[in-house]
Design a protein around this motif. Structure first.
Motif, short mmCIF file in Angstrom:
data_model
loop_
_atom_site.label_atom_id
_atom_site.label_comp_id
_atom_site.label_asym_id
_atom_site.label_seq_id
_atom_site.Cartn_x
_atom_site.Cartn_y
_atom_site.Cartn_z
N UNK A 181 0.59 -1.38 0.07
CA UNK A 181 0.06 0.35 -0.43
C UNK A 181 1.08 1.11 -0.28
N UNK A 182 1.71 1.15 0.60
CA UNK A 182 3.12 3.06 0.66
C UNK A 182 3.71 2.81 -1.24
N UNK A 183 3.76 1.34 -1.64
CA UNK A 183 4.77 1.83 -2.99
C UNK A 183 5.55 2.43 -3.06
N UNK A 184 6.12 1.87 -2.60
CA UNK A 184 7.77 2.47 -2.05
C UNK A 184 9.27 1.51 -2.42
N UNK A 185 8.42 0.28 -3.70
CA UNK A 185 9.54 -1.07 -4.05
C UNK A 185 9.63 -0.34 -4.99
N UNK A 191 28.83 7.15 10.17
CA UNK A 191 29.40 6.50 9.32
C UNK A 191 29.50 6.71 7.82
N UNK A 192 30.25 6.03 7.29
CA UNK A 192 30.27 5.77 5.45
C UNK A 192 28.58 5.57 5.17
N UNK A 193 27.80 4.99 5.43
CA UNK A 193 26.74 4.47 4.85
C UNK A 193 25.45 4.40 5.82
N UNK A 194 24.42 4.82 5.32
CA UNK A 194 23.06 4.96 5.99
C UNK A 194 22.04 4.39 4.30
N UNK A 195 21.35 4.35 4.76
CA UNK A 195 20.45 3.63 4.69
C UNK A 195 18.87 2.96 3.72
N UNK A 196 17.54 3.26 3.68
CA UNK A 196 16.22 3.37 4.13
C UNK A 196 16.12 2.25 3.16
N UNK A 197 16.29 1.09 3.98
CA UNK A 197 15.10 -0.62 3.11
C UNK A 197 14.11 -0.85 3.37
N UNK A 198 13.41 -1.26 2.77
CA UNK A 198 11.80 -2.38 2.77
C UNK A 198 12.23 -3.65 3.08
N UNK A 199 11.57 -3.94 3.09
CA UNK A 199 11.97 -6.36 2.47
C UNK A 199 10.19 -6.61 2.25
N UNK A 200 10.63 -6.80 1.35
CA UNK A 200 9.43 -7.73 1.06
C UNK A 200 9.64 -8.88 0.73
N UNK A 201 8.50 -9.95 0.23
CA UNK A 201 8.55 -11.64 0.07
C UNK A 201 10.04 -12.06 -0.07
N UNK A 202 10.87 -11.06 -1.15
CA UNK A 202 12.03 -12.18 -1.58
C UNK A 202 13.55 -11.03 -1.33
N UNK A 230 16.17 -1.11 -1.90
CA UNK A 230 16.72 0.58 -1.21
C UNK A 230 15.52 1.69 -1.74
N UNK A 231 15.36 2.39 -0.87
CA UNK A 231 14.65 3.98 -1.44
C UNK A 231 15.80 4.50 -0.96
N UNK A 232 16.28 4.55 -0.82
CA UNK A 232 17.83 5.97 -0.83
C UNK A 232 18.69 5.38 0.36
N UNK A 233 20.09 6.03 -0.40
CA UNK A 233 20.99 5.25 0.08
C UNK A 233 22.43 6.24 -0.29
N UNK A 234 23.11 5.91 0.89
CA UNK A 234 23.97 7.21 0.57
C UNK A 234 25.45 6.33 1.17
N UNK A 235 26.51 6.24 0.70
CA UNK A 235 28.02 5.59 0.69
C UNK A 235 27.76 4.70 0.20
#
Length: 180
Positions: A23-27, A48-59, A63-68
């Protein structure tokens, strides 16, 4: 004995979590400045060198956003974030080489040589944990209680932005239906 079909951690619960995520339509969507701003801020705030916004589906982990780290998607099987959404609070791995869950992970044994990981669940209003705001370093490190609180707050900002977008899309759809 057969596995339960309802309650936390069950097939029914996972199916409900996946419906919420859908429903969030972010994948498989392009990065947006709002989320990139949050991951940039996280790298500076936590050093930190890396920060991420991640979503987990069935498989997969998406990554919606990533730095580094240039990563759009990876298998859920090797995802640290897939483990992080299984617990209700921030998951911290001070040194992944010393953690039996991750010591053989290809992201630990190879690029990007993850040593430190901290992930705060991105929790929808219905309680489903959809993904994480995570921090990664190639050096082991500690993480204080204040760091945990700051990461949880930033994860809350991510969910606030997602909820605003979700509600705005619902409102637009409702207006369009009303016009028709």
């Amino acid at each position: 004995m057969e596995a339960p079909t309802s309650g936390p951690g069950t097939r029914e619960s996972e199916a409900s979590r996946l419906r919420t995520l859908e429903r969030y339509d972010v994948l498989d969507t392009p990065p947006t400045e709002a989320f990139d701003r949050i991951t940039r801020l996280a790298t500076r705030l936590f050093g930190v060198p890396i920060a991420m916004v991640n979503f987990i589906d069935q498989d997969n982990q998406w990554c919606l956003s990533s730095q580094g780290l240039a990563l759009d998607r990876t298998s859920r099987e090797v995802s640290f974030c897939a483990r992080a959404i299984q617990q209700g609070d921030v998951m911290v791995v001070p040194d992944a080489r010393e953690d039996p869950r991750f010591a053989d992970n290809p992201f630990v044994t190879g690029e990007p040589h993850i040593r430190f990981y901290a992930g705060a669940p991105l929790t929808a209003p219905n309680g489903h944990r959809l993904g994480t705001l995570c921090l990664i370093d190639d050096e082991p490190r500690s993480f204080s209680a204040a760091d945990r609180e700051n990461l949880e707050d930033l994860a809350g900002v991510v969910m606030d932005e997602l909820n605003l977008r979700h509600y705005a899309a619902d409102l637009d759809a409702s207006r369009e239906a009303h016009r028709e």
